[in-house]
Design a protein around this motif. Structure first.
Motif, short mmCIF file in Angstrom:
data_model
loop_
_atom_site.label_atom_id
_atom_site.label_comp_id
_atom_site.label_asym_id
_atom_site.label_seq_id
_atom_site.Cartn_x
_atom_site.Cartn_y
_atom_site.Cartn_z
N GLU A 150 -25.78 -4.72 -13.25
CA GLU A 150 -25.35 -3.55 -14.59
C GLU A 150 -26.46 -2.87 -13.10
O GLU A 150 -27.39 -3.24 -12.71
CB GLU A 150 -27.19 -3.95 -16.11
CG GLU A 150 -26.87 -2.29 -15.87
CD GLU A 150 -27.24 -2.66 -17.14
OE1 GLU A 150 -26.98 -3.36 -18.18
OE2 GLU A 150 -28.35 -1.47 -17.25
N ASN B 19 -27.41 0.88 -12.18
CA ASN B 19 -28.04 2.52 -13.10
C ASN B 19 -27.88 3.11 -11.64
O ASN B 19 -29.22 2.94 -11.43
CB ASN B 19 -29.57 2.13 -13.65
CG ASN B 19 -28.75 1.14 -15.69
OD1 ASN B 19 -27.96 2.31 -16.20
ND2 ASN B 19 -29.17 0.70 -15.70
N TRP B 20 -27.31 3.58 -11.69
CA TRP B 20 -27.95 4.82 -11.05
C TRP B 20 -26.43 6.10 -11.44
O TRP B 20 -26.90 6.35 -12.59
CB TRP B 20 -27.13 4.08 -9.48
CG TRP B 20 -26.90 5.23 -7.91
CD1 TRP B 20 -26.51 5.03 -6.96
CD2 TRP B 20 -28.52 5.70 -7.75
NE1 TRP B 20 -26.83 6.25 -6.20
CE2 TRP B 20 -28.60 5.69 -6.22
CE3 TRP B 20 -29.72 5.21 -8.36
CZ2 TRP B 20 -30.02 6.48 -5.60
CZ3 TRP B 20 -31.11 5.82 -7.65
CH2 TRP B 20 -30.75 6.03 -6.24
N HIS B 21 -26.19 6.58 -10.35
CA HIS B 21 -25.62 8.46 -10.04
C HIS B 21 -24.76 8.64 -9.25
O HIS B 21 -25.20 8.29 -7.96
CB HIS B 21 -26.71 9.47 -10.66
CG HIS B 21 -27.58 9.47 -9.01
ND1 HIS B 21 -27.50 10.02 -8.00
CD2 HIS B 21 -28.91 9.40 -8.96
CE1 HIS B 21 -27.91 10.22 -6.79
NE2 HIS B 21 -29.28 9.42 -7.43
N GLY C 156 -25.19 10.66 -14.19
CA GLY C 156 -25.73 9.16 -13.98
C GLY C 156 -24.38 8.61 -14.29
O GLY C 156 -23.46 8.96 -14.96
N ARG D 10 -24.13 4.07 -15.60
CA ARG D 10 -23.96 2.57 -15.72
C ARG D 10 -22.73 2.28 -15.42
O ARG D 10 -21.30 2.65 -16.59
CB ARG D 10 -24.65 2.29 -16.92
CG ARG D 10 -25.13 1.65 -17.01
CD ARG D 10 -26.76 0.92 -18.40
NE ARG D 10 -26.16 1.94 -19.35
CZ ARG D 10 -25.29 1.42 -20.20
NH1 ARG D 10 -25.06 -0.13 -20.43
NH2 ARG D 10 -24.80 2.33 -21.59
N THR E 232 -21.31 -2.56 -15.87
CA THR E 232 -21.71 -3.83 -16.35
C THR E 232 -20.65 -4.03 -15.95
O THR E 232 -20.19 -3.59 -16.06
CB THR E 232 -22.50 -3.50 -17.34
OG1 THR E 232 -21.00 -3.55 -18.32
CG2 THR E 232 -24.04 -3.43 -18.06
N THR F 129 -19.96 3.49 -17.65
CA THR F 129 -20.52 4.32 -18.25
C THR F 129 -21.28 5.16 -17.73
O THR F 129 -21.80 5.46 -17.51
CB THR F 129 -21.44 3.85 -19.66
OG1 THR F 129 -21.03 2.52 -19.85
CG2 THR F 129 -21.95 4.73 -20.84
N SER G 61 -23.10 9.21 -17.62
CA SER G 61 -23.75 9.82 -18.49
C SER G 61 -22.88 11.21 -19.20
O SER G 61 -23.44 10.96 -20.78
CB SER G 61 -25.34 10.30 -17.21
OG SER G 61 -24.36 10.75 -16.59
#
Lengths: 694, 694
Positions: B481, B483-485, B491, B493, B495, B511, B513
Motif C-alpha cells: 500500500e 500512501n503518498w501524494h 493525496g 493511495r 494498493t 485512490t 484524495s
C-alpha cells in the motif's frame, strides 16, 4: 671415456697444474680448485674422490646426477644425442637461428642489458622492467648454453659472451648481484619483505642454471664463478639457520640452482641451504595466503596439494625432487608423490598445461579446468616437464615420461609460434578472437616464458635417453643418433629412424662398441594401446602401454628394434567433475592433442555452433592426411560434424529461445594439432568439442 | 503535506527557533543551520528557497531528488509504501529480526566496534579487519536506518544508537574519522598512495549514506553532523583543485555520499568535489591498470567500456548518474549510456549479476560469462541495481527497471540465505560441492556483501514507486500500500493485491484524495509477452512489454487497474558469443531465473550428465506447482530430461572415450528459483542446462 681430473671445493686450495693445463678452459675460480682441501669444512664436502670437473663438464647432462645417491637414472649430455631431420629439428633450428637471436635483441632494446651496464658506468639509462628482469637475461643465457651443447654457433656464442661479461662486471665485491636493489634501493637487499617479493634469489637461481648450462657447453666458467662468489661469499655465509639471517624463497628457483651447483662443487653447504629454504624459515612470519601463493616459506613436506602460483609450485617441486635425489629424505618423496597424484588426477590440462587460474597465475581447485579462461602459463608447463624429469630420474617410471611427452608436444610446444618469434604467455584450450586478445606476442614486459621455451627446446636432446646401472632408457622418439656409453663404460650408439609423431613406427639400431649384455628400456607411450615391439624381427611379449619395456639381452652391433605404436586418433573424455569438458571430447593422435581452428572449417562456420558427430559407425573415423604445406607440415584429421543454425540475428545478450528444433547442417570438421594453433590469421579455436548425442 | 521549513548551509548561521522547536529532532549541527547564510560561499549554495530540512527528512526517499534539475522521476520515502504479506515481506521481516541483529553481533565479535572504542580509550584490542572495515559498520547502520524508515524497531534502533555514539566519539577534532590510519599510521592519512588503496573516502561515503538513512528514519542527525564535519572541516577545505591537495577515489563511493549530502545541505562545494573526483586528479599519477581497476582516477567521461573491479565500476556509475541528475552534464550522460549498453549487451549474467572474474573481482571481456567460475559479487549486483535506479530517475525508461528487477529477484536475492543468516560473496551460476567450497557463510573478513544486502532489502519499499510532474510510476509488484501524494500535492493511495512473482495477476486500486487527472505509468515487465491491462474492467490498448504503460485519465477513488502478465516458463538462450552457455538454455518464469539443484532430481542423478528435453511438443512444457512447504514457499517447474550413463568409473582425469552410444534414461527434472539455491544440504547446481538436440 673422458679424462677424469679430481677436484673438490674451490676454497682453501691452490691451483692444480693438471686442471690449469686444460687448453680450452678458462676457469679462474673453478680451475683454482683442486684436490688438496685442508679447510675445516671438508667434512661437509662431497668426497673429493667422486667429484670431478675439468673435462668432466663435457659429460654433464641437463642435471648432473652422476653422483646422486637416489638417482636410478643418470642424464646423458645434450651433445651425446644429435636430433636429425624430423619433427623437432625444424623447431630447434629456428630456436637457434631466430628465437634466441631475436630475444637477445629484445632484451637489449627493452633495457635489460643496460640495467647491468648502468652499474658499471656504461649506461645512463634508468632501470627498466619488473623486479625479476635479470632472470630473463640469465634464462636466455641458459638457452644459448644448451644450444651450444649441441655444437658451436658462433653468432649466439658471441652474443652470450658479451652478455656474460656485462653481467659479471656488475657483480659487487661482496658477491651480491642484482640490478634492481641498487642505489637507494640497496638498503632493501634481502630484507625479509623483499625476499618474499623481490626475486633476488629467484634471479640467482636462474643465474646459476644459465651459468652451468654455459659452462657445460664451453667449459667457460666466468659466469659460473660469479655465481659461486654470490653463493659462497654472500649467500651461504649470511643466510640460513641462526645466527645467520633468515631466508625465504619468494619464488622458488634458487633451490634447483643451489643443488645443481652442489653437484659441481660438492660443497654440501649449498645442498643444505637448499634444504633449509625448502623447509621454510619460521623467523619470517608470513600470512597463509602468501605461503600458499609462493609454495614456499613453510615446510615443503607439510604440503598436501598443489595450490598457489603454478610456476612457483612446479619449481618448488623440482627443487624438492632434486633435494630428494641427493638426500633420500623419505618425507620429501611422500609429499612429492602426493602432489603428483593431486596434479595428474585433478589439476592438469589434457595438454600438460597446469595453473588454470589467471587470478594469481595459480592452480585452481580440483577439476577447475576452464578452457576459454585457462591460464596454463608456458612456464608452468615447462615446470611440470622439468619436475617429471626429476621424478623419472628417481624411479624410471614411465608415468612421469608420459606427462613429460604430453606437456612437451602440446602445452609447451604451443608456447612458441612456428616461426620462432611469437610466444604465448597463457595457453588457453579455447579461444575467441572477438574480444581482441592477442595471444601470441614477441615480447612481454614479464618475459619469463620466451627464454624458458628457448632453453627447453635447446636442451631437448638431453632428455632423450638416460642410463642406469642396468642399461639404457629411451624416453622420446624422433630421428636421432645417440653416441654415448653405458655406465660400465661400454660405448653405445643408438639411432632412431621414424616419422614420429606423424607415424608410430620407429626403427632403432642398437650398436654397442662391443657385444654386451644390458637392458634396453624402451618406453611404450601411455597412449599406445596396440604397441608391438620386435628385436631383429622377433616379436617381444610383455609390451605394456605406459611402461618401459625392459629388453634384456646380449646386444651386438647390427641389432635393430622395431617399435610400432598404432597411431589412430583417440577420443578423450574428461572426468565428470571437469565441468567445462562435460558433453565434450578431445581428440588425440599419438602424443598430439588436436583442436579445431575456425579458419579450417567451411566458410561461415561458427565454431561454438559445431558438434562432433561420431554416430556413424561405418567407415573410418578421423581420416588423417599429412599436409606438407600446412603449418610446417602436419597431419590433419577430418571427421563429420554438424553445425546448428541460429534463429537469432540481433546482438542482445539474452533472448527467448523458441524451442523449435534447430536446423543443422552436416559439415566436415578439420582438426589440427593444438601446438600449431594461432599461427595463421586470428581465429576461434577449441580443444574440447561438443559431442552430438542422439 | 509536510510542514516545510527553510534551511540552508550550516555554516555562518545561527540557530533557527523554528527548526530547534521540532520535537523529535536532535540536530545539533543541522538544527543549528538556518536561512541567514552571510558567508562568502553563499553563491555556491543551492538557493535556500528550495532547500528544506526540518520535518522534510520524513519526505526524503532513498535519494532525495526533490530538487534535482535533471530528474524526471522523484523518489518517494520508504515509509510511504507498506509491503504486505507476500514475496518480499518474509524476506524483509527476517532481515530486520535476524540478519541485522546477527550482523550487529558479528561486527562486535570480530572487533569492528572495538576499532572505534580503541580510539576513545574504551578498548585495548588491536585494530582488526581489513583497511575498509569501518565501512561495514556504516553500511549496517544504513540497513538499520532504512529498516526504521518502515517503522520503529526498538531493538535495532538501540543497537544503532549505541554504535553511532561509539563511532562519532572516535572522530578527531579536525573532522577526520577512520580507525585504520591512526597511531603510527596517522602520518599516512590521505597520502596519494593511501588514497588509492586505503579506502578512507570509501568508508566516508558509506558513513554519509548510513548517516543519511538513519537521519531520514529518525531525524537524529548525530551521525550526519559528524559526516558534515568530515566533509566541511576536513575534506572540502583540504582536497580538490590546486592549491588544495590532490584527491582520488581508490574505491568509488564518496561521490554518491557527497552528492546525497549536497541534496540535504545545498552546499554546492560538496557536489563540485564529487565532480572533481569523478574527473580524476591528474596530479596523482597512476598506472593504467590501476585506473582501470579502480574505475577512477581518470575522467569518467573518457571511459568507453566497463572493466576493472565491478563494484568500483558500478559505484562510479552510480555517482556519475547522481552527478548528471544535478548538473545535466551531457558528457556524463553519453558515457553512462555507452557503459550501460556495454554491460547489458555483453557483460551481465542472466541473473543481473556482474563482474564475472574472480581475478580482481572484475568485469571480464565482452561475453566472458563463465558459470562455475562466475564471481558475480553480491555487492556488484546491488551496485547494478542502484545504478539502474538512478538511470531510471533520469529517464523513466522501463529498460532500467527491467535490469533492476532481474538483479533484485535473482543475483541480489540469492546473496542472502532464506533464514537471513548466511550470505554469498560470489554468486556462481553453476556449482559443484565436491571441491569443498562453502558458498554461503555467516561472516567474511571482507564483509561488504552482508550489510549491503541488508540495506537493500530494508530500503525496498522506496523502490516501488516514483512520482513525476505527470503522475506516478509503478515499478515493482507485490502486495503493498502506497500512501503518498502526487507532485501537485494531491493525496494518493495505491494498493496492490497479487501473488507476484508466482502469479502474474495484479489488482491495483488507485485512490486519489480527490478525483484528479494524472498519468499512472504502469510498468509492463520486459519478460511479459502477453500482458493485458484493464481499468475498471475496460481493456487498454497499447500495452507493450518492457515499457511503462501511460494511463492518462481522471482518476477517482474506487478506480481499479487489473494487470495480467502471463507467467509461463520461458526458455532463454544466450548470445552465441557467450561460450559457456553454448548448447545450453536457462529457464525463466516471470522475473525469476530458475536452476537445477542436484538434490531435487531423482536419486543418483549427476547434474553434469543431464540434458533438458524439449523435443516432445505434445503437452504442456514446464509444469509449475506451488509448494508451500519448500524453500519458504515456491513454484517449482518440472520438465522432462535425460541423464547419460557414464561408462567410466575410475578417478582418472582423462580417459579414452569409446564413442559407443551413451545409454541415456529419461528422468523428470525439477527446477527451483535461482535465489533459493543452496538453502538445503550442499548440492550441485546449474542455471544453464544443456539442451537435448536431435
Amino acid at each position: 671415456m673422458p679424462d677424469k681430473k679430481k677436484i673438490s671445493r674451490r676454497k682453501f686450495v691452490t691451483a692444480s697444474a693438471s686442471a690449469a693445463a686444460l687448453s680450452c678452459l678458462t676457469l679462474p675460480r673453478l680451475a683454482g680448485a683442486a684436490a688438496g682441501d685442508a679447510g675445516g669444512e671438508r667434512a661437509n664436502a662431497r668426497p673429493s674422490s667422486s667429484a670431478s670437473v675439468a673435462s668432466d663438464w663435457k659429460e654433464q647432462g641437463i642435471e648432473n646426477l652422476s653422483k646422486s645417491p637416489y638417482a636410478k637414472l643418470r642424464n646423458i649430455p645434450v651433445h651425446a644425442v644429435t636430433i636429425q631431420s624430423g619433427f623437432w629439428a625444424a623447431r630447434r633450428e629456428i630456436n637457434v637461428t631466430k628465437s634466441i637471436p631475436s630475444m637477445h635483441d629484445l632484451l637489449e632494446t627493452n633495457g635489460r642489458m643496460n640495467n647491468f651496464r648502468r652499474l658499471t658506468g656504461k649506461s645512463n639509462e634508468p632501470q627498466r622492467g619488473p623486479v625479476y628482469s635479470d632472470s630473463d637475461v640469465y634464462k636466455w643465457t641458459e638457452a644459448v648454453g644448451f644450444a651450444l651443447q649441441s655444437g658451436d654457433r658462433p653468432e649466439i656464442r658471441a652474443m652470450a659472451e658479451r652478455a656474460i661479461a656485462e653481467v659479471v662486471a656488475a657483480q659487487q665485491s661482496d658477491g651480491y648481484l642484482n640490478t634492481y636493489y641498487v642505489g637507494e634501493k640497496a638498503s632493501q637487499r634481502m630484507q625479509p619483505q623483499v625476499q618474499t617479493t623481490g626475486h633476488e634469489l629467484y634471479c640467482m637461481g636462474h643465474f646459476l642454471q644459465g651459468a652451468i648450462a654455459y659452462y657445460r657447453a664451453t667449459g667457460d666458467s666466468k659466469m659460473l664463478d660469479a655465481g659461486i662468489r654470490f653463493v659462497d661469499d654472500f649467500l651461504v655465509p649470511g643466510y640460513g639457520p641462526a645466527p645467520k639471517k633468515p631466508v625465504v624463497s619468494g619464488h622458488p628457483e634458487i633451490e634447483m640452482g643451489l643443488i645443481e651447483l652442489y653437484r659441481i662443487t660438492g660443497d654440501k653447504r649449498q645442498l643444505d641451504l637448499a634444504g633449509y629454504i625448502l623447509q621454510g624459515d619460521s623467523r619470517i612470519a608470513l600470512p597463509e595466503y602468501r605461503t600458499i601463493y609462493m609454495f614456499s616459506g613453510t615446510p615443503f613436506t607439510a604440503r598436501t596439494k598443489l595450490e598457489g602460483h603454478a610456476v612457483r609450485a612446479m619449481y618448488a617441486c623440482c627443487g624438492s625432487t632434486d633435494y630428494y635425489l641427493e638426500t633420500g629424505d623419505a618425507a620429501y618423496w611422500k609429499t612429492l608423490n602426493t602432489l603428483w597424484d593431486d596434479m595428474t588426477k585433478t589439476k592438469m590440462y589434457v595438454t600438460g598445461g597446469v595453473g588454470s587460474r589467471s587470478d594469481g597465475e595459480a592452480f585452481g581447485d580440483a577439476y577447475e579446468l576452464p578452457n576459454y579462461l585457462a591460464y596454463g602459463e608456458s612456464c608452468a608447463a615447462i615446470g611440470n616437464f622439468m619436475w617429471n624429469w626429476r621424478m623419472l630420474a628417481v624411479t624410471g617410471d614411465a608415468k612421469f615420461t608420459d606427462v613429460m611427452e604430453r606437456a612437451l608436444y602440446n602445452g609447451i610446444n604451443s608456447g612458441m609460434s612456428l616461426d620462432g618469434t611469437l610466444y604465448c604467455y597463457r595457453n588457453p584450450l579455447a579461444f575467441d578472437p572477438a574480444p581482441g586478445e592477442k595471444i601470441r606476442n614477441t615480447w612481454y614486459d614479464t618475459t619469463c616464458c620466451p627464454p624458458n621455451l628457448e632453453r627447453t627446446f635447446a636442451a631437448l636432446p638431453g632428455y632423450f635417453y638416460s642410463t642406469s646401472k642396468d642399461g639404457i632408457y629411451l624416453h622420446f622418439y624422433d630421428n636421432s643418433e645417440l653416441n654415448w656409453h653405458l655406465e660400465d663404460g661400454t660405448g653405445l650408439r643408438v639411432t632412431q629412424k621414424t616419422k614420429y609423431p606423424w607415424d608410430g613406427s620407429v626403427e632403432i639400431a642398437v650398436t654397442p662398441s662391443q657385444a654386451a649384455e644390458f637392458t634396453f628400456f624402451l618406453r611404450i607411450p601411455g597412449w599406445a594401446e596396440h604397441a608391438r615391439v620386435s628385436v631383429n624381427g622377433e616379436a617381444l611379449s610383455g609390451v605394456k602401454q605406459g611402461e618401459y619395456l625392459p629388453i634384456r639381452r646380449r646386444w651386438s652391433p647390427g641389432d635393430v628394434i622395431h617399435a610400432n605404436f598404432e597411431m589412430s586418433s583417440q577420443v578423450i573424455e574428461a572426468n565428470p567433475h571437469v565441468i567445462d569438458d562435460m558433453g565434450r571430447v578431445a581428440v588425440q593422435r599419438g602424443p598430439l592433442v588436436y583442436c579445431l581452428e575456425g579458419i579450417d572449417q567451411p566458410a561461415g562456420t561458427v565454431l561454438t555452433d559445431v558438434a562432433l558427430d561420431l554416430t556413424d559407425s561405418s567407415g573410418e573415423r578421423f581420416q588423417d592426411e599429412f599436409r606438407s604445406e600446412l603449418l610446417g607440415g602436419t597431419v590433419v584429421l577430418r571427421q563429420a560434424g554438424v553445425v546448428y543454425e541460429r534463429e537469432r540475428s540481433d546482438d542482445s545478450l539474452y533472448s527467448r529461445y523458441s524451442a523449435a528444433p534447430l536446423r543443422s547442417r552436416r559439415i566436415p570438421l578439420t582438426f589440427i594439432p593444438y601446438y600449431a594453433w594461432s599461427n595463421r590469421q586470428a581465429s576461434s579455436m577449441e580443444v574440447w568439442t561438443p559431442l552430438l548425442r542422439s
